[in-house]
Design an enzyme around this catalytic site. Structure first.
Site, mmCIF file in Angstrom:
data_model
loop_
_atom_site.group_PDB
_atom_site.id
_atom_site.type_symbol
_atom_site.label_atom_id
_atom_site.label_comp_id
_atom_site.label_asym_id
_atom_site.label_seq_id
_atom_site.Cartn_x
_atom_site.Cartn_y
_atom_site.Cartn_z
ATOM 1 C CG LEU A 119 -1.788 1.125 1.610
ATOM 2 C CD1 LEU A 119 -2.643 1.559 0.439
ATOM 3 C CD2 LEU A 119 -2.689 0.738 2.783
ATOM 4 N N GLY A 167 -0.031 8.542 -1.771
ATOM 5 C CA GLY A 167 0.457 9.634 -2.621
ATOM 6 C C GLY A 167 1.187 9.128 -3.855
ATOM 7 C CB ILE A 215 8.932 10.214 -4.865
ATOM 8 C CG1 ILE A 215 10.014 11.244 -5.243
ATOM 9 C CG2 ILE A 215 9.534 9.076 -4.070
ATOM 10 C CD1 ILE A 215 10.656 11.964 -4.056
ATOM 11 C CG ASP A 228 -2.714 10.576 -4.441
ATOM 12 O OD1 ASP A 228 -3.226 11.694 -4.260
ATOM 13 O OD2 ASP A 228 -1.534 10.430 -4.801
ATOM 14 C CB VAL A 254 -3.018 9.898 4.609
ATOM 15 C CG1 VAL A 254 -2.873 8.961 3.430
ATOM 16 C CG2 VAL A 254 -2.206 11.176 4.417
ATOM 17 C CE1 TYR A 257 7.758 18.078 2.885
ATOM 18 C CE2 TYR A 257 10.012 18.777 3.299
ATOM 19 C CZ TYR A 257 9.120 17.913 2.681
ATOM 20 O OH TYR A 257 9.587 16.902 1.888
ATOM 21 C CB SER A 276 5.439 17.459 9.111
ATOM 22 O OG SER A 276 6.113 17.588 7.864
ATOM 23 C CE LYS A 277 8.258 14.916 4.526
ATOM 24 N NZ LYS A 277 7.838 13.620 3.958
HETATM 25 N N1 LIG Z 1 10.876 15.663 -4.516
HETATM 26 C C1 LIG Z 1 11.844 15.853 -3.634
HETATM 27 O O1 LIG Z 1 12.895 16.430 -3.926
HETATM 28 C C2 LIG Z 1 11.699 15.333 -2.228
HETATM 29 C C3 LIG Z 1 12.773 15.526 -1.340
HETATM 30 C C4 LIG Z 1 12.668 15.043 -0.040
HETATM 31 C C5 LIG Z 1 11.514 14.379 0.356
HETATM 32 N N2 LIG Z 1 10.491 14.202 -0.511
HETATM 33 C C6 LIG Z 1 9.312 13.477 -0.022
HETATM 34 O O2 LIG Z 1 8.946 12.490 -0.972
HETATM 35 C C7 LIG Z 1 7.525 12.316 -0.957
HETATM 36 C C8 LIG Z 1 6.953 12.512 -2.354
HETATM 37 O O3 LIG Z 1 7.352 13.784 -2.839
HETATM 38 P P1 LIG Z 1 6.981 14.261 -4.316
HETATM 39 O O4 LIG Z 1 7.981 15.291 -4.654
HETATM 40 O O5 LIG Z 1 6.805 13.088 -5.222
HETATM 41 O O6 LIG Z 1 5.569 14.976 -4.018
HETATM 42 P P2 LIG Z 1 4.343 15.315 -4.975
HETATM 43 O O7 LIG Z 1 3.731 16.562 -4.428
HETATM 44 O O8 LIG Z 1 4.734 15.280 -6.405
HETATM 45 O O9 LIG Z 1 3.336 14.093 -4.737
HETATM 46 C C9 LIG Z 1 2.647 13.965 -3.528
HETATM 47 C C10 LIG Z 1 1.453 13.035 -3.735
HETATM 48 O O10 LIG Z 1 0.759 12.964 -2.478
HETATM 49 C C11 LIG Z 1 -0.645 13.137 -2.710
HETATM 50 N N3 LIG Z 1 -1.268 13.697 -1.510
HETATM 51 C C12 LIG Z 1 -1.169 14.976 -1.049
HETATM 52 N N4 LIG Z 1 -1.921 15.120 0.052
HETATM 53 C C13 LIG Z 1 -2.496 13.920 0.312
HETATM 54 C C14 LIG Z 1 -3.361 13.445 1.323
HETATM 55 N N5 LIG Z 1 -3.833 14.247 2.273
HETATM 56 N N6 LIG Z 1 -3.744 12.135 1.286
HETATM 57 C C15 LIG Z 1 -3.300 11.329 0.297
HETATM 58 N N7 LIG Z 1 -2.482 11.727 -0.696
HETATM 59 C C16 LIG Z 1 -2.084 13.013 -0.684
HETATM 60 C C17 LIG Z 1 -0.717 14.064 -3.915
HETATM 61 O O11 LIG Z 1 -1.983 14.000 -4.560
HETATM 62 C C18 LIG Z 1 0.433 13.528 -4.776
HETATM 63 O O12 LIG Z 1 0.013 12.458 -5.599
HETATM 64 C C19 LIG Z 1 7.002 13.305 0.078
HETATM 65 O O13 LIG Z 1 6.886 12.650 1.328
HETATM 66 C C20 LIG Z 1 8.077 14.362 0.140
HETATM 67 O O14 LIG Z 1 8.098 15.039 1.376
HETATM 68 C C21 LIG Z 1 10.550 14.679 -1.782
#
Ligand SMILES: NC(=O)c1ccc[n+]([C@@H]2O[C@H](COP(=O)([O-])OP(=O)(O)OC[C@H]3O[C@@H](n4cnc5c(N)ncnc54)[C@H](O)[C@@H]3O)[C@@H](O)[C@H]2O)c1
Length: 257
Positions: free
Chosen positions: A10, A13, A18, A37, A64, A157, A160-161
């Site tokens: 499961l 997002g 990612i 999602d 979520v 952010y 939270s992290k």
């Molecule tokens: N992209 C980066 O450089 C980066 C760096 C460090 C950490 N991250 C972490 O990686 C993860 C993915 O990042 P990303 O860049 O792909 O983000 P993104 O914003 O492209 O995708 C996030 C996804 O989460 C979904 N989402 C948002 N709120 C939601 C909710 N309340 N319930 C269910 N789904 C929800 C969105 O619809 C989307 O599909 C995150 O946890 C982010 O903090 C990303």
């Protein structure tokens, strides 16, 4: 001979970015995958076709941050697959750019609710179902460099992290007796649709700061998730793995070194 069912993952997002790559990598590693999602643009069938997989893929709507929706999600998964997930990847997150002085309480609360409370709610439901099924399990929380380092204008952010870092460790302690491993992957700068939109020169500017001299790709994170979920990592729990090309190992230092 009875056919054994594939493991079930499961991923929250996972409609894009990612999470999409994680879902794809897990399905190619032999998991059936549920994508949870708030966005349900792509059906399970479309995702399976995009991921070029013969594994079963289901796309279910879930915020979520909402307990009732998380409970309904696990009920739906059980009704569809007649089993509970073996692997949970908490990837869904939101990010608000604002100075601490200007951040609204609504933005603070939403970020904490989705990123931290959402991860807690998913972990709790997952573990309750695993306990009932008397099965072990794997949880991977997606953190960030913000787990341990402060970034300006990302106060909600970052908080939270940082919380995810400690939630990972505490969950690993409490769920170890159920045979559930809990770990965190902290991605470095990863190029996604979102990060490309945020900054035009995203790849270029982060490549210059990253010891491996390139920006991260979504598959760098997805492959690490598959590795961490695998039996090769069976004695690893409570850890955060930076998947960052060395980025977060760099200390601040005056001048070049
Ligand atoms: N992209 C980066 O450089 C980066 C760096 C460090 C950490 N991250 C972490 O990686 C993860 C993915 O990042 P990303 O860049 O792909 O983000 P993104 O914003 O492209 O995708 C996030 C996804 O989460 C979904 N989402 C948002 N709120 C939601 C909710 N309340 N319930 C269910 N789904 C929800 C969105 O619809 C989307 O599909 C995150 O946890 C982010 O903090 C990303």
């Amino acid at each position: 001979m009875a056919k054994t069912e594939p493991p079930l993952a499961l991923v929250t997002g996972a409609q894009r970015g990612i999470g999409d790559a994680i879902g794809c990598a897990l399905s190619q590693a032999g998991y059936d995958v549920v994508v949870a999602d708030i966005d349900t643009t792509h059906s399970g069938r479309e995702l399976a076709s995009r991921w070029d997989t013969t594994q079963r893929v289901e796309s279910l709507e879930c915020d979520v941050a909402e307990l009732a929706q998380v409970e309904a999600l696990f009920e739906q998964v059980h009704a569809i697959f007649h089993r509970s997930p073996d692997c949970l990847v908490n990837n869904a997150a939101v990010q608000v750019w604002s100075s601490l002085l200007d951040l609204s309480v609504e933005d603070w609360t939403r970020t904490l609710n989705v990123n931290l409370t959402g991860t807690f709610l998913m972990i709790q439901q997952f573990a309750r179902y695993r306990q009932r099924a008397q099965g072990d399990g794997v949880i991977i929380n997606i953190g960030s460099g913000c787990n341990q380092l402060a970034f300006p204008n990302l106060v909600s952010y970052g908080a939270s992290k940082g919380g995810i870092e400690m939630l990972t460790k505490t969950a690993a302690l409490e769920l170890g007796s159920l045979g559930i491993r809990v770990n965190c992957i902290a991605p470095g700068a990863i190029e996604t649709e979102r990060t490309r939109e945020e900054t035009a020169a995203y790849a270029q500017s982060w490549s210059a700061l990253t010891p491996l001299q390139r920006v991260g790709e979504v598959n760098d994170v997805a492959d690490a998730v598959v590795a961490l979920a695998s039996d090769a990592m069976r004695f690893v729990s409570g850890q955060t793995l930076n998947v960052d090309g060395g980025l977060f190992s760099r200390a601040a230092w005056p001048g070049e070194y």
